[in-house]
Design a protein around this motif. Structure first.
Motif, PDB file in Angstrom:
ATOM      1  N   ILE A   1     -90.121  52.337  29.609  1.00 27.92           N
ATOM      2  CA  ILE A   1     -91.336  52.822  29.187  1.00 27.92           C
ATOM      3  C   ILE A   1     -92.496  51.841  28.943  1.00 27.92           C
ATOM      4  O   ILE A   1     -93.550  51.910  29.436  1.00 27.92           O
ATOM      5  CB  ILE A   1     -91.286  53.993  28.092  1.00 27.92           C
ATOM      6  CG1 ILE A   1     -90.288  54.959  28.310  1.00 27.92           C
ATOM      7  CG2 ILE A   1     -92.698  54.362  27.567  1.00 27.92           C
ATOM      8  CD1 ILE A   1     -90.028  55.938  27.109  1.00 27.92           C
ATOM      9  N   ILE A   2     -92.191  50.906  28.340  1.00 24.06           N
ATOM     10  CA  ILE A   2     -93.039  49.782  28.218  1.00 24.06           C
ATOM     11  C   ILE A   2     -93.569  48.917  29.567  1.00 24.06           C
ATOM     12  O   ILE A   2     -94.407  48.529  29.688  1.00 24.06           O
ATOM     13  CB  ILE A   2     -92.528  48.583  27.207  1.00 24.06           C
ATOM     14  CG1 ILE A   2     -92.231  49.223  25.700  1.00 24.06           C
ATOM     15  CG2 ILE A   2     -93.337  47.620  27.150  1.00 24.06           C
ATOM     16  CD1 ILE A   2     -91.587  48.288  24.603  1.00 24.06           C
ATOM     17  N   ALA A   3     -92.439  48.972  30.324  1.00 21.69           N
ATOM     18  CA  ALA A   3     -92.636  48.128  31.573  1.00 21.69           C
ATOM     19  C   ALA A   3     -93.599  49.178  32.651  1.00 21.69           C
ATOM     20  O   ALA A   3     -94.140  48.401  33.537  1.00 21.69           O
ATOM     21  CB  ALA A   3     -91.310  47.918  32.327  1.00 21.69           C
ATOM     22  N   SER A   4     -93.454  50.209  32.412  1.00 26.12           N
ATOM     23  CA  SER A   4     -94.210  51.003  33.322  1.00 26.12           C
ATOM     24  C   SER A   4     -95.573  51.626  32.752  1.00 26.12           C
ATOM     25  O   SER A   4     -96.211  52.339  33.532  1.00 26.12           O
ATOM     26  CB  SER A   4     -93.436  52.559  33.485  1.00 26.12           C
ATOM     27  OG  SER A   4     -93.165  53.319  32.448  1.00 26.12           O
ATOM     28  N   THR A   5     -95.912  51.274  31.551  1.00 28.54           N
ATOM     29  CA  THR A   5     -97.227  51.437  31.177  1.00 28.54           C
ATOM     30  C   THR A   5     -98.311  50.631  31.818  1.00 28.54           C
ATOM     31  O   THR A   5     -99.452  51.210  31.825  1.00 28.54           O
ATOM     32  CB  THR A   5     -97.422  50.853  29.613  1.00 28.54           C
ATOM     33  OG1 THR A   5     -97.133  49.762  29.545  1.00 28.54           O
ATOM     34  CG2 THR A   5     -96.466  51.629  28.677  1.00 28.54           C
ATOM     35  N   GLY A   6     -97.933  49.441  32.292  1.00 24.76           N
ATOM     36  CA  GLY A   6     -99.149  48.913  33.267  1.00 24.76           C
ATOM     37  C   GLY A   6     -99.177  49.508  34.381  1.00 24.76           C
ATOM     38  O   GLY A   6    -100.346  49.077  35.254  1.00 24.76           O
ATOM     39  N   ALA A   7     -98.471  50.312  34.968  1.00 22.44           N
ATOM     40  CA  ALA A   7     -98.827  51.058  36.293  1.00 22.44           C
ATOM     41  C   ALA A   7    -100.032  52.121  36.320  1.00 22.44           C
ATOM     42  O   ALA A   7     -99.847  52.844  35.621  1.00 22.44           O
ATOM     43  CB  ALA A   7     -97.439  51.902  36.587  1.00 22.44           C
ATOM     44  N   ASN A   8    -100.740  51.782  37.277  1.00 24.89           N
ATOM     45  CA  ASN A   8    -102.027  52.379  37.338  1.00 24.89           C
ATOM     46  C   ASN A   8    -102.561  52.454  38.952  1.00 24.89           C
ATOM     47  O   ASN A   8    -103.372  51.366  39.075  1.00 24.89           O
ATOM     48  CB  ASN A   8    -103.005  52.142  36.378  1.00 24.89           C
ATOM     49  CG  ASN A   8    -104.191  53.160  36.338  1.00 24.89           C
ATOM     50  OD1 ASN A   8    -104.290  54.234  37.108  1.00 24.89           O
ATOM     51  ND2 ASN A   8    -105.490  52.907  35.636  1.00 24.89           N
ATOM     52  N   PHE A   9    -102.209  53.300  39.668  1.00 24.48           N
ATOM     53  CA  PHE A   9    -102.607  53.291  41.061  1.00 24.48           C
ATOM     54  C   PHE A   9    -104.009  53.472  41.530  1.00 24.48           C
ATOM     55  O   PHE A   9    -104.354  53.056  42.348  1.00 24.48           O
ATOM     56  CB  PHE A   9    -101.696  54.354  41.903  1.00 24.48           C
ATOM     57  CG  PHE A   9    -100.395  53.779  42.095  1.00 24.48           C
ATOM     58  CD1 PHE A   9    -100.171  53.046  43.152  1.00 24.48           C
ATOM     59  CD2 PHE A   9     -99.450  54.169  41.188  1.00 24.48           C
ATOM     60  CE1 PHE A   9     -98.876  52.851  43.266  1.00 24.48           C
ATOM     61  CE2 PHE A   9     -97.919  53.667  41.498  1.00 24.48           C
ATOM     62  CZ  PHE A   9     -97.804  52.942  42.364  1.00 24.48           C
ATOM     63  N   ALA A  10    -104.753  54.397  40.536  1.00 26.36           N
ATOM     64  CA  ALA A  10    -106.243  54.642  40.781  1.00 26.36           C
ATOM     65  C   ALA A  10    -107.060  53.874  40.071  1.00 26.36           C
ATOM     66  O   ALA A  10    -108.323  54.459  40.096  1.00 26.36           O
ATOM     67  CB  ALA A  10    -106.204  56.307  40.322  1.00 26.36           C
ATOM     68  N   ALA A  11    -106.726  52.830  39.505  1.00 23.89           N
ATOM     69  CA  ALA A  11    -107.567  52.068  38.736  1.00 23.89           C
ATOM     70  C   ALA A  11    -108.492  51.440  39.614  1.00 23.89           C
ATOM     71  O   ALA A  11    -108.178  50.602  40.685  1.00 23.89           O
ATOM     72  CB  ALA A  11    -107.043  51.021  37.786  1.00 23.89           C
ATOM     73  N   GLY A  12    -109.999  51.663  39.356  1.00 22.29           N
ATOM     74  CA  GLY A  12    -111.035  50.953  40.135  1.00 22.29           C
ATOM     75  C   GLY A  12    -111.455  51.607  41.623  1.00 22.29           C
ATOM     76  O   GLY A  12    -112.147  51.054  42.274  1.00 22.29           O
ATOM     77  N   SER A  13    -110.995  52.892  41.656  1.00 18.01           N
ATOM     78  CA  SER A  13    -111.467  53.271  43.038  1.00 18.01           C
ATOM     79  C   SER A  13    -112.746  53.983  42.950  1.00 18.01           C
ATOM     80  O   SER A  13    -113.135  54.265  42.064  1.00 18.01           O
ATOM     81  CB  SER A  13    -110.218  54.510  43.310  1.00 18.01           C
ATOM     82  OG  SER A  13    -110.556  55.464  42.374  1.00 18.01           O
TER      83      SER A  13
END
Length: 238
Positions: free
Chosen positions: A224-236
């Motif tokens: 869960i901690i490792a996946s918290t940084g995943a954000n595919f839509a950031a900055g679109s």
């Protein structure tokens, strides 16, 4: 020869057959560990070295290849690994513990109810995988048009790092649950045999089984901690 002597001679042979699932599982577990170690060495050492040598010492070629892998494929691969390996670990543990329970309760019927706790612990490993898969699914955000990526926020790099973050989380939780399921199954099988011999040993060995089951909880926390940084839509920009 009396019936009591026959039962005494039969018990060691029965117990040896009960222990077969444990004895067969240990070499298989060792083979899995060796395969994973060899895979890591091949991907991290051998393949980059070959790429650098064949590419006129351009050791960044392997990094370029890793960056060209579709991040959605990496995320989907991590999702498949977390649920697949968790279910394999759970079913493997249930097979080991369940076989010992079914074999032992023929001679000692009193053990069949309370030793089902081992099967429950193994089933919890699959639940850990389902929980982690749901958490990873919430990180998905599909961008139909990647031409609208905002270069100022390095969205392309964010998508790549998100894909590898979910892959790492899936591998960590999946492999951890695979080991957790095997550990719980092995300890549960030994608990069954010990309980059939002496009822006073059940609670003592159950403590060991609880600690073995806690490995899966540690893995899902790290995932869960490792996946918290995943954000595919950031900055679109859409």
């Amino acid at each position: 020869m009396s019936s009591s002597d026959e039962s005494t001679d039969l018990l060691p042979r029965v117990l040896s057959r009960i222990r077969e699932p444990i004895d067969d599982s240990l070499p298989f577990l060792l083979a899995i560990i060796k395969s994973l170690v060899l895979l890591v060495i091949f991907l991290c050492v051998v393949l980059p070295f070959i790429g650098g040598v064949l590419g006129e010492l351009q050791f960044d070629a392997w990094l370029f290849v890793l960056q060209r892998v579709d991040p959605y494929f990496l995320a989907a691969l991590g999702l498949g690994l977390v649920i697949g390996l968790s279910v394999i670990g759970a079913s493997w543990g249930i097979f080991i513990a369940g076989a010992s329970i079914m074999g032992s309760c023929i001679r000692t019927p009193r053990i069949k109810s309370k030793n089902l706790i081992s099967v429950i612990f193994c089933e919890a490993v699959a639940i850990y995988g389902v929980i982690m898969a749901i958490v990873m699914m919430t990180k998905f955000s599909y961008l139909d048009d990647r031409t609208n990526l905002n270069p100022d926020t390095r969205t392309e790099f964010t998508m790549i790092s998100s894909g590898y973050a979910l892959l790492a989380a899936g591998l960590a939780v999946g492999l951890g649950n695979l080991a957790c399921g095997a550990s719980v199954g092995l300890v549960g099988s030994a608990c069954v045999i010990a309980d059939a011999h002496d009822a006073g040993l059940f609670v003592k060995i159950l403590v060991v089984e609880i600690f073995a089951s806690a490995i899966g909880i540690f893995c899902i926390i790290v995932g869960i901690i490792a996946s918290t940084g995943a954000n595919f839509a950031a900055g679109s920009t859409s």
